[in-house]
Write an enzyme that holds these catalytic residues in place. Structure first.
Site, mmCIF file in Angstrom:
data_model
loop_
_atom_site.group_PDB
_atom_site.id
_atom_site.type_symbol
_atom_site.label_atom_id
_atom_site.label_comp_id
_atom_site.label_asym_id
_atom_site.label_seq_id
_atom_site.Cartn_x
_atom_site.Cartn_y
_atom_site.Cartn_z
ATOM 1 N N GLY A 1 31.879 19.357 26.044
ATOM 2 C CA GLY A 1 30.311 18.531 25.742
ATOM 3 C C GLY A 1 30.823 17.856 24.605
ATOM 4 O O GLY A 1 31.804 16.743 24.719
ATOM 5 N N ARG A 2 30.009 17.339 23.680
ATOM 6 C CA ARG A 2 29.945 16.053 22.765
ATOM 7 C C ARG A 2 31.347 16.406 22.136
ATOM 8 O O ARG A 2 32.133 15.259 22.287
ATOM 9 C CB ARG A 2 28.982 16.567 22.097
ATOM 10 C CG ARG A 2 27.462 15.843 22.963
ATOM 11 C CD ARG A 2 27.175 15.017 21.929
ATOM 12 N NE ARG A 2 25.275 15.541 21.703
ATOM 13 C CZ ARG A 2 24.282 15.942 20.785
ATOM 14 N NH1 ARG A 2 24.662 14.558 19.837
ATOM 15 N NH2 ARG A 2 23.327 16.274 20.812
ATOM 16 N N ILE A 3 32.089 17.357 21.341
ATOM 17 C CA ILE A 3 32.552 17.211 21.147
ATOM 18 C C ILE A 3 33.704 17.415 21.421
ATOM 19 O O ILE A 3 35.020 17.089 21.186
ATOM 20 C CB ILE A 3 32.579 19.030 20.258
ATOM 21 C CG1 ILE A 3 31.442 18.296 18.655
ATOM 22 C CG2 ILE A 3 33.835 18.528 18.514
ATOM 23 C CD1 ILE A 3 31.515 20.485 18.221
ATOM 24 N N ARG B 1 34.200 30.073 18.643
ATOM 25 C CA ARG B 1 34.107 31.104 17.806
ATOM 26 C C ARG B 1 35.428 31.872 18.595
ATOM 27 O O ARG B 1 36.021 32.224 19.619
ATOM 28 C CB ARG B 1 32.478 31.497 18.609
ATOM 29 C CG ARG B 1 31.519 30.587 17.844
ATOM 30 C CD ARG B 1 31.659 30.540 16.448
ATOM 31 N NE ARG B 1 29.671 30.206 16.691
ATOM 32 C CZ ARG B 1 30.166 29.158 15.721
ATOM 33 N NH1 ARG B 1 31.331 28.589 15.618
ATOM 34 N NH2 ARG B 1 28.795 28.591 15.468
ATOM 35 N N GLU C 1 36.033 37.424 11.447
ATOM 36 C CA GLU C 1 35.647 36.206 10.171
ATOM 37 C C GLU C 1 35.141 36.435 9.451
ATOM 38 O O GLU C 1 34.110 36.897 9.438
ATOM 39 C CB GLU C 1 35.090 35.165 11.542
ATOM 40 C CG GLU C 1 35.350 33.714 10.809
ATOM 41 C CD GLU C 1 35.258 32.771 11.617
ATOM 42 O OE1 GLU C 1 35.386 32.176 12.080
ATOM 43 O OE2 GLU C 1 33.990 31.712 10.772
ATOM 44 N N HIS D 1 37.208 27.803 9.422
ATOM 45 C CA HIS D 1 35.854 27.777 9.603
ATOM 46 C C HIS D 1 35.586 26.218 9.286
ATOM 47 O O HIS D 1 34.043 26.344 8.212
ATOM 48 C CB HIS D 1 34.854 28.806 9.673
ATOM 49 C CG HIS D 1 33.862 28.649 10.773
ATOM 50 N ND1 HIS D 1 33.569 29.560 11.456
ATOM 51 C CD2 HIS D 1 33.542 27.562 11.140
ATOM 52 C CE1 HIS D 1 32.287 29.275 12.283
ATOM 53 N NE2 HIS D 1 32.497 28.291 12.255
HETATM 54 C C1 DGY Z 1 28.437 25.402 14.063
HETATM 55 O O1 DGY Z 1 27.760 24.164 13.807
HETATM 56 O O2 DGY Z 1 28.247 25.757 14.606
HETATM 57 C C2 DGY Z 1 29.475 25.363 13.094
HETATM 58 O O3 DGY Z 1 30.785 26.129 13.220
HETATM 59 C C3 DGY Z 1 29.740 26.107 12.131
HETATM 60 O O4 DGY Z 1 28.586 27.687 12.256
#
Ligand code: DGY
Length: 324
Positions: A155-157, A236, A265, A284
């Site tokens: 996706g964008r990331i 995740r 987590e 995280h």
């Molecule tokens: C998100 O923005 O989903 C990050 O993983 C923080 O939970």
């Protein structure tokens, strides 16, 4: 003016909190397992806005306890803790924070790979422990230049990570539910899942958590990877079967894992992952920069204020019930 009743799990950053003061009466519940608390359930009964967080399951049970809700928001892009279909059935828009965290999260994700490949974290320990001064040799890392990176979930990331990888001279394969129209522009190639696992020197996981992606990486997938592979999870924790990962790392079926997310987590003290030498874990912190967390908090406040006023949320997950 009557103030809107808002329940939060933890306060937003002060800049965002200030935006809410004038029109919201805010109650913050910071304890564990809020739904087990009579006080929290009493607050929910009159709440018009809920600022949720990753540890709170927003499900039918919670929604039934909160009949006045007009809007649910969360300072995160992920919303796997929220039953979106249930919110939609009740006409409740859910706001998240996409976009504003892309670059920070891409930096951290690519940073994990770079740090692992060049053993930066181990180098610092080595210096601090006096081993450099004692003349000991430091083990070699490996070049990213010329290697193949496989990104699962683009996706964008993922696109922002791909750009960074291309600048570092890496070939980039990706696997996604949908092929991207901008493959050429990004300089990336689509691959089916298994071939990507088999061909990549480094694998980065960025898929959202869903029923389809839960345990997407288990014994079979680790067995397909190169024994030299560096495996990075910045999405995740439950996308990876932790037991299978520990086995693969222990048996050196894969070389290294770097993770910003884990399952469970946070990891409890003594967890098997914490005993392994070929692991790097951060707590995280993908979006955890001052600028990005501030932008996320402000967008969360804007989403909340819009929903309370029954106006369209600037960033809405279930746009079919976004106010018009
Ligand atoms: C998100 O923005 O989903 C990050 O993983 C923080 O939970």
């Amino acid at each position: 003016m009557r103030k809107h009743q808002v329940v939060m799990l933890r306060p937003l950053l002060p800049e965002a909190q200030q935006k809410l003061q004038e029109s919201c009466s805010i109650r913050i519940f910071e304890q564990e397992n809020p739904l087990e608390s009579a006080v929290f359930r009493e607050w929910l009964a009159t709440a018009e806005g809920l600022v949720a967080g990753g540890n709170l399951a927003v499900d039918e049970q919670l929604l039934a306890a909160a009949p006045q809700l007009r809007v649910i928001v969360q300072p995160a892009v992920g919303y796997d803790n929220i039953d979106i279909a249930a919110c939609t059935r009740r006409g409740i828009p859910v706001g998240n924070t996409p976009g504003v965290l892309v670059e920070a999260t891409a930096d951290l994700t690519f940073g994990l790979l770079l740090c692992a490949a060049r053993r930066i974290h181990e180098g610092w320990d080595f210096v601090r422990q006096g081993r450099w001064a004692a003349g000991e040799g430091f083990p070699f890392g490996f070049d990213l230049f010329g290697k193949t990176l496989g990104i699962v979930g683009l996706g964008r990331i993922g696109a922002a990570v791909a750009k960074r990888a291309r600048v570092f001279g890496m070939e980039v394969l990706y696997h996604n539910r949908r092929r991207r129209p901008d493959e050429q522009e990004l300089g990336i190639r689509y691959a089916d899942f298994n071939p990507l696992l088999e061909q990549a020197d480094c694998i980065i996981v960025l898929s959202p958590l869903s029923a389809e992606t839960r345990d997407m990486f288990g014994r079979e997938q680790f067995a397909r990877m190169k024994p030299s592979v560096y495996f990075i999870n910045a999405a995740r924790g439950p996308i990876v079967d932790t037991g299978a990962l520990v086995e693969a790392l222990t048996a050196r079926q894969i070389a290294f894992a770097a993770m910003d997310v884990t399952d469970p987590e946070p990891l409890p003290a003594g967890h098997p992952l914490l005993q392994l030498p070929n692991v790097l874990i951060t707590p995280h912190i993908g979006s955890a920069t001052i600028e990005t967390r501030t932008a996320m908090a402000l967008l969360t406040a804007d989403n909340l204020l819009a929903g309370l006023a029954r106006h369209p949320l600037p960033a809405c997950v279930n746009s079919e019930v976004n106010y018009q």
